[in-house]
Write a protein that holds these residues in place. Structure first.
Motif, PDB file in Angstrom:
ATOM      1  N   TYR A  91      33.449 112.016  89.118  1.00  0.00           N
ATOM      2  CA  TYR A  91      33.175 110.610  88.855  1.00  0.00           C
ATOM      3  C   TYR A  91      33.758 110.211  87.509  1.00  0.00           C
ATOM      4  O   TYR A  91      33.978 111.044  86.625  1.00  0.00           O
ATOM      5  CB  TYR A  91      31.667 110.304  88.896  1.00  0.00           C
ATOM      6  N   LYS A  92      34.010 108.900  87.354  1.00  0.00           N
ATOM      7  CA  LYS A  92      34.519 108.338  86.114  1.00  0.00           C
ATOM      8  C   LYS A  92      33.709 107.103  85.775  1.00  0.00           C
ATOM      9  O   LYS A  92      33.476 106.244  86.643  1.00  0.00           O
ATOM     10  CB  LYS A  92      36.005 107.969  86.246  1.00  0.00           C
ATOM     11  N   LEU A  93      33.303 106.991  84.515  1.00  0.00           N
ATOM     12  CA  LEU A  93      32.553 105.844  84.025  1.00  0.00           C
ATOM     13  C   LEU A  93      33.228 105.307  82.771  1.00  0.00           C
ATOM     14  O   LEU A  93      33.524 106.071  81.846  1.00  0.00           O
ATOM     15  CB  LEU A  93      31.104 106.236  83.687  1.00  0.00           C
ATOM     16  N   GLY A  94      33.485 104.010  82.749  1.00  0.00           N
ATOM     17  CA  GLY A  94      34.071 103.406  81.560  1.00  0.00           C
ATOM     18  C   GLY A  94      35.282 102.567  81.900  1.00  0.00           C
ATOM     19  O   GLY A  94      35.543 102.234  83.061  1.00  0.00           O
ATOM     20  N   LYS A  95      36.017 102.215  80.883  1.00  0.00           N
ATOM     21  CA  LYS A  95      37.213 101.390  81.045  1.00  0.00           C
ATOM     22  C   LYS A  95      38.357 102.276  81.531  1.00  0.00           C
ATOM     23  O   LYS A  95      38.720 103.253  80.866  1.00  0.00           O
ATOM     24  CB  LYS A  95      37.563 100.733  79.708  1.00  0.00           C
ATOM     25  N   GLY A 149      35.878 105.927  96.048  1.00  0.00           N
ATOM     26  CA  GLY A 149      35.449 104.540  95.962  1.00  0.00           C
ATOM     27  C   GLY A 149      35.191 104.141  94.526  1.00  0.00           C
ATOM     28  O   GLY A 149      34.866 104.982  93.674  1.00  0.00           O
ATOM     29  N   GLY A 150      35.338 102.850  94.242  1.00  0.00           N
ATOM     30  CA  GLY A 150      35.110 102.369  92.880  1.00  0.00           C
ATOM     31  C   GLY A 150      34.802 100.894  92.849  1.00  0.00           C
ATOM     32  O   GLY A 150      35.185 100.134  93.749  1.00  0.00           O
ATOM     33  N   VAL A 151      34.092 100.476  91.808  1.00  0.00           N
ATOM     34  CA  VAL A 151      33.785  99.076  91.553  1.00  0.00           C
ATOM     35  C   VAL A 151      34.162  98.788  90.105  1.00  0.00           C
ATOM     36  O   VAL A 151      33.767  99.538  89.194  1.00  0.00           O
ATOM     37  CB  VAL A 151      32.300  98.763  91.793  1.00  0.00           C
ATOM     38  N   PHE A 152      34.913  97.678  89.888  1.00  0.00           N
ATOM     39  CA  PHE A 152      35.463  97.384  88.570  1.00  0.00           C
ATOM     40  C   PHE A 152      35.249  95.910  88.218  1.00  0.00           C
ATOM     41  O   PHE A 152      35.084  95.054  89.093  1.00  0.00           O
ATOM     42  CB  PHE A 152      36.964  97.695  88.538  1.00  0.00           C
ATOM     43  N   GLY A 166      36.222  94.368  75.704  1.00  0.00           N
ATOM     44  CA  GLY A 166      35.173  95.350  75.894  1.00  0.00           C
ATOM     45  C   GLY A 166      34.465  95.136  77.225  1.00  0.00           C
ATOM     46  O   GLY A 166      34.982  94.462  78.119  1.00  0.00           O
ATOM     47  N   PRO A 167      33.235  95.634  77.367  1.00  0.00           N
ATOM     48  CA  PRO A 167      32.541  95.601  78.660  1.00  0.00           C
ATOM     49  C   PRO A 167      31.810  94.299  78.954  1.00  0.00           C
ATOM     50  O   PRO A 167      31.169  94.187  79.996  1.00  0.00           O
ATOM     51  CB  PRO A 167      31.544  96.751  78.533  1.00  0.00           C
TER      52      PRO A 167
END
Length: 347
Positions: A91-95, A149-152, A166-167
């Motif tokens: 998994y990946k979290l962040g920008k 899968g991913g949500v951005f 930023g976020p």
């Protein structure tokens, strides 16, 4: 939006040049040593972009150079990535740049044309020059099957540049999201290959030809990579690989309804130069065909040929030529020829 002739004024052959640079300063940290979390990494990517947009001279829609973008200095990526279950879960979290994991073709990576990175039918894709904050999960349950899968953050559709941000827009206004899912099959057996299909949805506002607004749109794509020939000493990575791409977007909101991409890349064309590469590819963006607007079908075709030579362990030079037929999809406009010399240095 303005007519294409306003967005991309055409310049005749040899009348102009464009010099663009991109500096990537990357920091990849071992998360296990820093945080005590096994299989983790912390990744930071600082980008410095500079130079004119060459496609304003050629008039092409698909963007012939994959480093074209607005002049800016930005922290383009900053994310935590963790691999679990002996590589079966990641998994990946962040920008992050979604194109690093979705809709890419491995053998298309050495090309300079943007469409060989991802199909232009994927609208609002959070990728260069505007990655965005999000979360992505990648599964390999076995047998070569993968499920991703991913949500951005989808704020770029509202005109906000997520690359230098930023976020905040990931959690607040405009609250637009880009979601993507991809599944496929990987295999090796001496000739590595991959096929995949993906679907995406964007919740932002999209203009229709009649001036009304669609709140949200979706599309799908298909990709394939395959080594078709490798010498007996294939351990050095040499060989010929081919790729294919297809994409579809809703013609109610997208000028390009279909996209087809094909190409081949030869890794190590000479035994004495195993790190050189050459390739030939075709990218065809097919316009929607609607009687109620000025997009009248047809499309834009780009053909690219290149040779990439590694001169030193840290220096690569890539002469590249592209022929663009009907730039911007406008029949009757002279075809464009683009000659590029890209120099890449790794430190």
């Amino acid at each position: 939006r303005p007519p294409r002739s306003t967005l991309f004024p055409y310049t005749t052959l040899f009348r102009s040049t464009a010099v663009r640079s991109l500096i990537d300063a990357e920091l990849d940290l071992d998360g296990e040593r820093l945080l005590g979390l096994g299989g983790t990494r912390l990744y930071f990517d600082l980008q410095v972009q500079n130079g004119p947009d060459g496609s304003r001279d050629t008039g092409d829609f698909q963007i012939y150079s994959n480093i074209d973008g607005p002049d800016r200095v930005q922290l383009a990526q900053v994310f935590l990535e963790q691999t679990l279950l002996d590589g079966a879960l990641r998994y990946k979290l962040g920008k992050q740049d979604a194109n690093s994991d979705f809709a890419f073709v491995e053998h298309g990576l050495p090309f300079l044309h943007s469409s060989f990175g991802f199909t232009p039918t994927v609208l609002g894709f959070p990728t260069y020059p505007d990655p965005s904050f999000g979360a992505a999960v990648f599964l390999q349950p076995g047998g070569g099957v993968y499920l991703d899968g991913g949500v951005f953050d989808g704020a770029t559709q509202a005109g906000l540049a997520t690359g230098p941000r930023g976020p905040r827009t990931a959690f607040g206004s405009p609250s637009d999201l880009f979601a993507v899912a991809e599944t496929g099959l990987l295999w090796d057996g001496g000739a590595p290959g991959r096929v995949g299909v993906g679907a995406w949805r964007h919740t932002g506002a999209f203009a229709r030809p009649d001036g009304s607004i669609d709140h949200g749109t979706a599309g799908y794509y298909a990709i394939a990579d395959q080594f078709v020939w490798r010498p007996r000493d294939a351990a050095d990575g040499r060989g010929v690989g081919v790729f294919a791409q297809y994409g579809w977007a809703d013609p109610d909101v997208s000028d390009v309804e279909h996209y087809v991409g094909l190409g081949a890349a030869w890794h190590g064309p000479f035994e004495q130069r195993p790190d050189d590469r050459c390739g030939l590819g075709l990218a065809w963006a097919i316009w929607r065909d609607r009687p109620d607007d000025d997009v009248t079908g047809g499309g834009e075709v780009a053909v690219e040929a290149f040779y990439s030579a590694r001169l030193l362990s840290w220096l690569r030079v890539q002469p590249d030529v592209q022929w663009i037929h009907d730039p911007g999809g406008r029949a009757g406009v002279d075809d464009a020829w683009v000659f590029t010399l890209r120099v890449s240095a790794d430190f």
